[in-house]
Write a protein that holds these residues in place. Structure first.
Motif, mmCIF file in Angstrom:
data_model
loop_
_atom_site.group_PDB
_atom_site.id
_atom_site.type_symbol
_atom_site.label_atom_id
_atom_site.label_comp_id
_atom_site.label_asym_id
_atom_site.label_seq_id
_atom_site.Cartn_x
_atom_site.Cartn_y
_atom_site.Cartn_z
ATOM 1 N N TRP A 260 79.397 31.424 6.014
ATOM 2 C CA TRP A 260 80.686 31.030 6.593
ATOM 3 C C TRP A 260 81.055 31.910 7.791
ATOM 4 N N LEU A 261 80.689 33.187 7.763
ATOM 5 C CA LEU A 261 80.925 34.044 8.928
ATOM 6 C C LEU A 261 80.036 33.595 10.085
ATOM 7 N N ASP A 262 78.795 33.301 9.758
ATOM 8 C CA ASP A 262 77.852 32.741 10.729
ATOM 9 C C ASP A 262 78.438 31.482 11.359
ATOM 10 N N ALA A 263 78.928 30.573 10.527
ATOM 11 C CA ALA A 263 79.437 29.288 11.021
ATOM 12 C C ALA A 263 80.688 29.451 11.872
ATOM 13 N N LEU A 264 81.614 30.307 11.453
ATOM 14 C CA LEU A 264 82.853 30.496 12.208
ATOM 15 C C LEU A 264 82.596 31.013 13.617
ATOM 16 N N CYS A 265 81.529 31.787 13.770
ATOM 17 C CA CYS A 265 81.207 32.346 15.083
ATOM 18 C C CYS A 265 80.795 31.281 16.090
ATOM 19 N N ASN A 266 80.557 30.033 15.634
ATOM 20 C CA ASN A 266 80.116 29.000 16.576
ATOM 21 C C ASN A 266 81.134 28.775 17.686
ATOM 22 N N TYR A 267 82.428 28.945 17.367
ATOM 23 C CA TYR A 267 83.456 28.726 18.390
ATOM 24 C C TYR A 267 83.339 29.757 19.506
ATOM 25 N N LEU A 268 83.014 30.986 19.131
ATOM 26 C CA LEU A 268 82.810 32.033 20.129
ATOM 27 C C LEU A 268 81.538 31.779 20.927
ATOM 28 N N THR A 269 80.468 31.338 20.245
ATOM 29 C CA THR A 269 79.226 31.034 20.951
ATOM 30 C C THR A 269 79.467 29.997 22.033
ATOM 31 N N CYS A 270 80.168 28.916 21.689
ATOM 32 C CA CYS A 270 80.425 27.832 22.639
ATOM 33 C C CYS A 270 81.310 28.290 23.798
ATOM 34 N N ALA A 271 82.160 29.270 23.534
ATOM 35 C CA ALA A 271 83.038 29.779 24.589
ATOM 36 C C ALA A 271 82.324 30.776 25.499
ATOM 37 N N GLY A 272 81.125 31.244 25.084
ATOM 38 C CA GLY A 272 80.353 32.126 25.939
ATOM 39 C C GLY A 272 80.125 33.523 25.414
ATOM 40 N N TYR A 273 80.711 33.859 24.264
ATOM 41 C CA TYR A 273 80.587 35.210 23.708
ATOM 42 C C TYR A 273 79.116 35.518 23.379
ATOM 43 N N PRO A 274 78.648 36.738 23.605
ATOM 44 C CA PRO A 274 79.395 37.961 23.959
ATOM 45 C C PRO A 274 79.565 38.167 25.454
ATOM 46 N N ASN A 275 79.228 37.156 26.255
ATOM 47 C CA ASN A 275 79.415 37.272 27.704
ATOM 48 C C ASN A 275 80.809 36.768 28.077
ATOM 49 N N HIS A 276 80.988 36.378 29.296
ATOM 50 C CA HIS A 276 82.302 35.919 29.764
ATOM 51 C C HIS A 276 82.754 34.689 28.981
ATOM 52 N N LEU A 277 83.986 34.732 28.494
ATOM 53 C CA LEU A 277 84.536 33.599 27.746
ATOM 54 C C LEU A 277 85.075 32.556 28.712
ATOM 55 N N ARG A 278 84.555 31.341 28.605
ATOM 56 C CA ARG A 278 85.013 30.259 29.484
ATOM 57 C C ARG A 278 86.459 29.889 29.200
ATOM 58 N N ALA A 279 86.849 30.018 27.950
ATOM 59 C CA ALA A 279 88.226 29.730 27.538
ATOM 60 C C ALA A 279 88.462 30.431 26.212
ATOM 61 N N TRP A 280 89.649 30.951 26.015
ATOM 62 C CA TRP A 280 90.026 31.536 24.730
ATOM 63 C C TRP A 280 91.514 31.810 24.726
ATOM 64 N N PRO A 281 92.198 31.611 23.610
ATOM 65 C CA PRO A 281 91.706 31.109 22.314
ATOM 66 C C PRO A 281 91.640 29.593 22.307
ATOM 67 N N PRO A 282 91.042 29.008 21.262
ATOM 68 C CA PRO A 282 91.076 27.551 21.135
ATOM 69 C C PRO A 282 92.522 27.054 21.080
ATOM 70 N N THR A 283 92.779 25.964 21.780
ATOM 71 C CA THR A 283 94.117 25.367 21.751
ATOM 72 C C THR A 283 94.363 24.703 20.412
ATOM 73 N N ASP A 284 93.395 23.891 19.995
ATOM 74 C CA ASP A 284 93.476 23.175 18.717
ATOM 75 C C ASP A 284 92.139 23.265 18.005
ATOM 76 N N GLN A 285 92.176 23.562 16.706
ATOM 77 C CA GLN A 285 90.979 23.526 15.888
ATOM 78 C C GLN A 285 91.173 22.492 14.783
ATOM 79 N N ILE A 286 90.289 21.499 14.760
ATOM 80 C CA ILE A 286 90.361 20.430 13.766
ATOM 81 C C ILE A 286 89.586 20.871 12.526
ATOM 82 N N VAL A 287 90.221 20.841 11.364
ATOM 83 C CA VAL A 287 89.539 21.230 10.123
ATOM 84 C C VAL A 287 89.968 20.304 8.993
#
Length: 535
Positions: A241-268
């Protein structure tokens, strides 16, 4: 002009242990519709989705499916999700489709781990608790109930909500000290309306109260080897679950420059609310990052009033047959129209979905466009509409002021409904306009006006068509987040083509008042929506 902040919306990432079902499709359609709505106003968007490919459950499913290579199993099933989303018009081009087995994601997870470790919140120790393999997590005793095991002839503990079995596990893991973070998470959850609908906000706070002071964030490699190794400790695997949650950071560019942060809306879905409303914010706070602005939680899908399950054989798969029955936009509309975003579960009934598409998209919307484009009343050109006063003048000519007020108020009303994620109200508002416009035909009988040569009849016919085509243009624009293809077809059929410059910062002025010559009649019901079996 200052560039608008990026609208960053995420879907959950979906387990590849089984094929996609309508719950997966609904979550992604919801995210896609929200992103498309914000793009109407030229706001940059970032939509992320993907698949969770790690963990004990995936490894077991791979073996059961006869795959000798887990990665091959993951690739096969991940592709099914990707193809489904492409078929449904989910536009993830801005954020991407992530697979947690990708090297960029493994690098992100390792970086997150190292940052948590440097914060001093991680320690290695013995951990004992009830473990659910189906949910890939340790669960609180409060979430368990006793159940009779007919095979063993004795009682056992199962998950209260899912009925899945659990086992008591004792192992040496890396632990996250949640007691240092709970107060900050509580402040986050209560500062604004972070979790919506409200009933799920209350649920998140209850779950926070029962969250233990330490959480296991790794598993022994001997028990779970299919995942990301803990940096510096090959005997441990990062908890899935920690692995999976990190996907949002991966998509945003982490650990490099974040294209956008934080997420505006997270659907769960409500079954993963605890991870996203409690553990995920705690991790971000520990890393010095801002938690999501809002968490949109939805209920589950039932089938004919019963919970979907493999054993009952009632899991609804969005396969080719379902798309053929409803059409792509019809399926999107049916799911978003009745989806479980109000705090309750939703019941999928194919017959009801077919009725909804027939009644609202075909017999109401498409029929309106077909009537307006009928050769019997067709006018090659109409008086230009260059201001709201022109619309009001045409309304006065027919004494239809209420209809024009409905049009002028529509965009503001829909903005409020989209902001509150009341998608069923969005559909209600669009259908209401289509029904009102159809009523104009019933009251004014334009085919009779067209037979008259007198100036008054021609004037009234012009006014009627001006109002109807204005309604089609405006509702076509606002239909595109729900039904992208159908919305664009509707705008095209009512005088807006791809070459038009549409000022989306003001949809009323750009579409409602669009002065154009009308093309030859083509807006038949069949042209607007594929009939197939749904009709």
């Amino acid at each position: 002009m200052q560039r608008a902040a990026t609208y960053f919306v995420t879907t959950p990432i979906y387990y590849v242990n089984a094929e996609p079902h309508i719950g997966h499709l609904f979550s992604s359609c919801l995210a896609d519709s929200l992103a498309r709505y914000h793009r109407l106003f030229n706001r940059p968007t970032l939509l992320t989705t993907g698949c969770d490919e790690h963990g004990q459950k995936v490894e077991q499913a791979s073996i059961q499916a006869g795959f000798q290579n887990v990665q091959q199993f993951c690739s096969t099933n991940s592709n099914k999700f990707r193809l489904l989303f492409d078929s449904a018009g989910i536009d993830y081009s801005t954020g991407g489709f992530l697979r947690t087995s990708e090297l960029r994601h493994v690098d992100c997870v390792s970086s997150v781990w190292n940052r948590l470790s440097s914060s001093g919140l991680l320690s290695k120790a013995s951990y004992e608790g009830w473990y659910s393999t189906s949910d890939e997590c340790f669960v609180s005793a409060d979430d368990l109930v006793r159940s009779e095991d007919p095979v063993a002839g004795k009682e056992k503990f199962v998950m209260r909500e899912t009925g899945q079995p659990v086992e008591l596990c004792s192992e040496v893991n890396w632990l996250l000290r949640m007691n240092d973070l709970k107060s900050e998470v509580r402040k986050y959850l209560t500062s604004e309306r972070v979790v919506v609908p409200d009933r799920y906000s209350e649920s998140a706070l209850r779950q926070l109260n029962s969250t233990p002071d330490t959480l296991s964030v790794s598993r022994p490699t001997s028990r779970c080897s299919w995942g990301v190794p803990v940096p510096g400790d090959p005997s441990q695997t990062v908890y899935v679950w920690l692995d999976a949650l990190c996907n949002y950071l991966t998509c945003a560019g982490y650990p490099n420059h974040l294209r956008a942060w934080p997420p505006t809306d997270q659907i769960v879905g409500k079954d993963i609310l605890r991870f996203h409303a409690i553990i995920w914010p705690a991790i971000l706070i520990a890393m010095g990052l801002q938690p999501p602005n809002r968490i949109i939680c939805h209920g589950h899908w039932l089938c004919d009033g019963r919970k979907m399950s493999k054993s009952l054989g009632n899991v609804v798969r969005p396969d080719e047959d379902l798309f053929n029955r409803l059409s792509r936009d019809g399926l999107r509309y049916a799911l978003l129209r009745s989806g479980p975003v109000t705090g309750e579960d939703a019941d999928f009934q194919l017959a009801r979905s077919i009725h909804t598409v027939n009644d609202e998209l075909v017999n109401c919307m498409a029929n309106l466009a077909s009537r307006a484009s009928s050769p019997k009343i067709h006018r090659r050109s109409l008086p230009p509409v260059e201001s709201h006063k022109d619309l009001l003048r045409h309304a006065a000519n027919l004494n239809e002021h209420q209809f024009v007020e409905q049009l002028l108020n529509l965009s503001d009303s829909l903005h409020s409904q989209w902001s509150e994620v009341r998608i069923h109200h969005v559909a209600d508002s669009l259908v209401s306009v289509w029904r009102s416009a159809n009523s104009l035909f019933d009251r004014w009988h334009p085919w009779q006006l067209a037979k008259s040569d007198d100036a008054e009849s021609m004037s009234k016919l012009d006014s009627l068509l001006v109002l109807v085509f204005a309604s089609l243009r405006l509702t076509g624009l606002h239909l595109t987040p729900l039904c992208p293809t159908l919305g664009h077809r509707l705008m095209s059929a009512s005088g807006v083509d791809k070459s038009d410059t549409v000022r989306f910062d003001s949809p009323i002025d750009s579409v409602l008042l669009c002065p154009r010559e009308l093309a030859a009649p083509s807006a038949s019901r069949e042209h607007l929506i594929e009939r197939r079996e749904v009709l």
